[in-house]
Scaffold this motif. Sequence first.
Motif, PDB file in Angstrom:
ATOM      1  N   THR A 151     -50.755  75.728 -28.764  1.00  0.00           N
ATOM      2  CA  THR A 151     -50.611  75.084 -30.066  1.00  0.00           C
ATOM      3  C   THR A 151     -50.962  76.052 -31.197  1.00  0.00           C
ATOM      4  OG1 THR A 151     -51.133  72.916 -29.139  1.00  0.00           O
ATOM      5  CG2 THR A 151     -51.446  73.185 -31.518  1.00  0.00           C
ATOM      6  N   LEU A 152     -50.161  75.993 -32.279  1.00  0.00           N
ATOM      7  CA  LEU A 152     -50.372  76.834 -33.449  1.00  0.00           C
ATOM      8  C   LEU A 152     -51.107  76.109 -34.574  1.00  0.00           C
ATOM      9  CD1 LEU A 152     -46.884  78.571 -33.575  1.00  0.00           C
ATOM     10  CD2 LEU A 152     -49.054  79.636 -32.944  1.00  0.00           C
ATOM     11  N   GLY A 153     -51.210  74.810 -34.491  1.00  0.00           N
ATOM     12  CA  GLY A 153     -51.844  74.030 -35.547  1.00  0.00           C
ATOM     13  C   GLY A 153     -51.181  72.684 -35.688  1.00  0.00           C
ATOM     14  N   HIS A 154     -51.548  71.956 -36.727  1.00  0.00           N
ATOM     15  CA  HIS A 154     -50.980  70.640 -37.005  1.00  0.00           C
ATOM     16  C   HIS A 154     -50.135  70.697 -38.277  1.00  0.00           C
ATOM     17  CE1 HIS A 154     -54.693  69.730 -34.701  1.00  0.00           C
ATOM     18  NE2 HIS A 154     -53.950  68.779 -34.161  1.00  0.00           N
ATOM     19  N   TYR A 155     -49.013  70.016 -38.256  1.00  0.00           N
ATOM     20  CA  TYR A 155     -48.208  69.935 -39.478  1.00  0.00           C
ATOM     21  C   TYR A 155     -48.931  69.106 -40.531  1.00  0.00           C
ATOM     22  CZ  TYR A 155     -44.191  71.873 -36.973  1.00  0.00           C
ATOM     23  OH  TYR A 155     -43.349  72.690 -36.272  1.00  0.00           O
ATOM     24  N   GLY A 156     -48.820  69.542 -41.764  1.00  0.00           N
ATOM     25  CA  GLY A 156     -49.414  68.815 -42.875  1.00  0.00           C
ATOM     26  C   GLY A 156     -48.389  68.182 -43.780  1.00  0.00           C
ATOM     27  N   GLN A 157     -47.091  68.407 -43.489  1.00  0.00           N
ATOM     28  CA  GLN A 157     -46.015  67.859 -44.304  1.00  0.00           C
ATOM     29  C   GLN A 157     -44.878  67.376 -43.412  1.00  0.00           C
ATOM     30  OE1 GLN A 157     -44.599  70.292 -47.593  1.00  0.00           O
ATOM     31  NE2 GLN A 157     -46.450  71.542 -47.513  1.00  0.00           N
ATOM     32  N   GLN A 158     -44.107  66.444 -43.932  1.00  0.00           N
ATOM     33  CA  GLN A 158     -42.888  66.019 -43.250  1.00  0.00           C
ATOM     34  C   GLN A 158     -41.720  66.768 -43.874  1.00  0.00           C
ATOM     35  OE1 GLN A 158     -42.098  61.818 -43.343  1.00  0.00           O
ATOM     36  NE2 GLN A 158     -40.247  61.979 -42.114  1.00  0.00           N
ATOM     37  N   VAL A 159     -41.117  67.666 -43.092  1.00  0.00           N
ATOM     38  CA  VAL A 159     -40.001  68.484 -43.564  1.00  0.00           C
ATOM     39  C   VAL A 159     -38.974  68.596 -42.444  1.00  0.00           C
ATOM     40  CG1 VAL A 159     -41.430  69.826 -45.163  1.00  0.00           C
ATOM     41  CG2 VAL A 159     -41.120  70.622 -42.808  1.00  0.00           C
ATOM     42  N   PRO A 160     -37.735  68.992 -42.762  1.00  0.00           N
ATOM     43  CA  PRO A 160     -36.754  69.232 -41.702  1.00  0.00           C
ATOM     44  C   PRO A 160     -37.269  70.288 -40.719  1.00  0.00           C
ATOM     45  CG  PRO A 160     -35.671  69.151 -43.826  1.00  0.00           C
ATOM     46  CD  PRO A 160     -37.143  69.160 -44.109  1.00  0.00           C
ATOM     47  N   MET A 161     -37.129  70.037 -39.443  1.00  0.00           N
ATOM     48  CA  MET A 161     -37.668  70.937 -38.431  1.00  0.00           C
ATOM     49  C   MET A 161     -37.099  72.349 -38.552  1.00  0.00           C
ATOM     50  SD  MET A 161     -39.802  71.323 -35.965  1.00  0.00           S
ATOM     51  CE  MET A 161     -40.262  69.662 -35.481  1.00  0.00           C
ATOM     52  N   GLN A 162     -35.842  72.469 -38.911  1.00  0.00           N
ATOM     53  CA  GLN A 162     -35.247  73.800 -38.994  1.00  0.00           C
ATOM     54  C   GLN A 162     -35.862  74.637 -40.107  1.00  0.00           C
ATOM     55  OE1 GLN A 162     -33.423  75.312 -36.811  1.00  0.00           O
ATOM     56  NE2 GLN A 162     -33.444  73.454 -35.557  1.00  0.00           N
ATOM     57  N   ALA A 163     -36.441  74.001 -41.123  1.00  0.00           N
ATOM     58  CA  ALA A 163     -37.117  74.752 -42.180  1.00  0.00           C
ATOM     59  C   ALA A 163     -38.315  75.514 -41.620  1.00  0.00           C
ATOM     60  CB  ALA A 163     -37.564  73.807 -43.294  1.00  0.00           C
ATOM     61  N   VAL A 164     -38.937  74.965 -40.582  1.00  0.00           N
ATOM     62  CA  VAL A 164     -40.074  75.606 -39.936  1.00  0.00           C
ATOM     63  C   VAL A 164     -39.610  76.586 -38.862  1.00  0.00           C
ATOM     64  CG1 VAL A 164     -42.169  75.216 -38.595  1.00  0.00           C
ATOM     65  CG2 VAL A 164     -41.499  73.571 -40.349  1.00  0.00           C
ATOM     66  N   MET A 165     -38.625  76.179 -38.071  1.00  0.00           N
ATOM     67  CA  MET A 165     -38.226  76.976 -36.926  1.00  0.00           C
ATOM     68  C   MET A 165     -37.549  78.279 -37.316  1.00  0.00           C
ATOM     69  SD  MET A 165     -39.507  75.451 -34.420  1.00  0.00           S
ATOM     70  CE  MET A 165     -38.831  76.585 -33.215  1.00  0.00           C
ATOM     71  N   GLN A 166     -36.846  78.288 -38.428  1.00  0.00           N
ATOM     72  CA  GLN A 166     -36.151  79.513 -38.817  1.00  0.00           C
ATOM     73  C   GLN A 166     -37.131  80.670 -39.051  1.00  0.00           C
ATOM     74  OE1 GLN A 166     -33.333  79.039 -42.005  1.00  0.00           O
ATOM     75  NE2 GLN A 166     -32.813  81.214 -42.052  1.00  0.00           N
ATOM     76  N   PRO A 167     -38.162  80.516 -39.887  1.00  0.00           N
ATOM     77  CA  PRO A 167     -39.112  81.624 -40.020  1.00  0.00           C
ATOM     78  C   PRO A 167     -39.937  81.867 -38.761  1.00  0.00           C
ATOM     79  CG  PRO A 167     -39.844  79.710 -41.281  1.00  0.00           C
ATOM     80  CD  PRO A 167     -38.457  79.418 -40.829  1.00  0.00           C
ATOM     81  N   LEU A 168     -40.215  80.816 -37.995  1.00  0.00           N
ATOM     82  CA  LEU A 168     -40.989  80.985 -36.770  1.00  0.00           C
ATOM     83  C   LEU A 168     -40.229  81.836 -35.763  1.00  0.00           C
ATOM     84  CD1 LEU A 168     -43.687  80.159 -35.524  1.00  0.00           C
ATOM     85  CD2 LEU A 168     -42.594  78.084 -34.661  1.00  0.00           C
TER      86      LEU A 168
END
Length: 222
Positions: A151-168
């Motif tokens: 685990t990397l942490g907990h999400y603190g916002q509701q956003v489209p998953m691809q917004a997170v996965m692209q930079p990850l």
Amino acid sequence: MMEMLLPTETQACEDRDFVEWHRGCPWCAVWVLRVDTPQLQQWVETARTVIAPWLLPRYERQPHVTIAYRGLMAGEASHPDAAFGPTQWRQDVKTLQAAQLRPFALQIGGVGSFSTVPYIAVAAHPALQALHTVLALQASEPGWQYVPHVTLGHYGQQVPMQAVMQPLRGCGVAGEILEVPVHTLWLARYRTDDIAGPLHFEGFFDLRTQTYYAQPGALLAA
């Protein structure tokens, strides 16, 4: 490495005391594999940095792979809601000794996400599944499957998953594989009033000797 089907959006978590869950029971027990090597710690820091805008700021748990959740655990005093104590601990050790599982190696690499947490992926391995099967005594919900991860942490916002996965996926972590030898399985506990607090290690089961060794300060010790 197979990639799990991603949720469409992240789910925001709250950094608070979930007293409705623990009802005052101070600890929660889990069996884990410790993978806090310098290289993996660097991967975690790199990945957290690139997705920091979408995470809760704090996550203090050491890099680990959860094998089995074991439930609420009392501290110095007993608690009526504690489900894991000396009896369950001794039974777990006997179960592990009966299984006679041997040391193996984890392959860690790639990234993924559940709705609530992003993670670094861990490749499926027969020994991982065997450890989970013998220790996870609770019946699983229909459709649920064990997915080993860091685990990397907990999400603190509701956003489209691809917004997170692209930079990850683009941060450099996703393209490498790290092999981590596994000789020990650790019994850990964390404070129930802190969803992001560190793990406290009770002791470890040595797969080479089939023996459990308690750590100094353990609440459960022979």
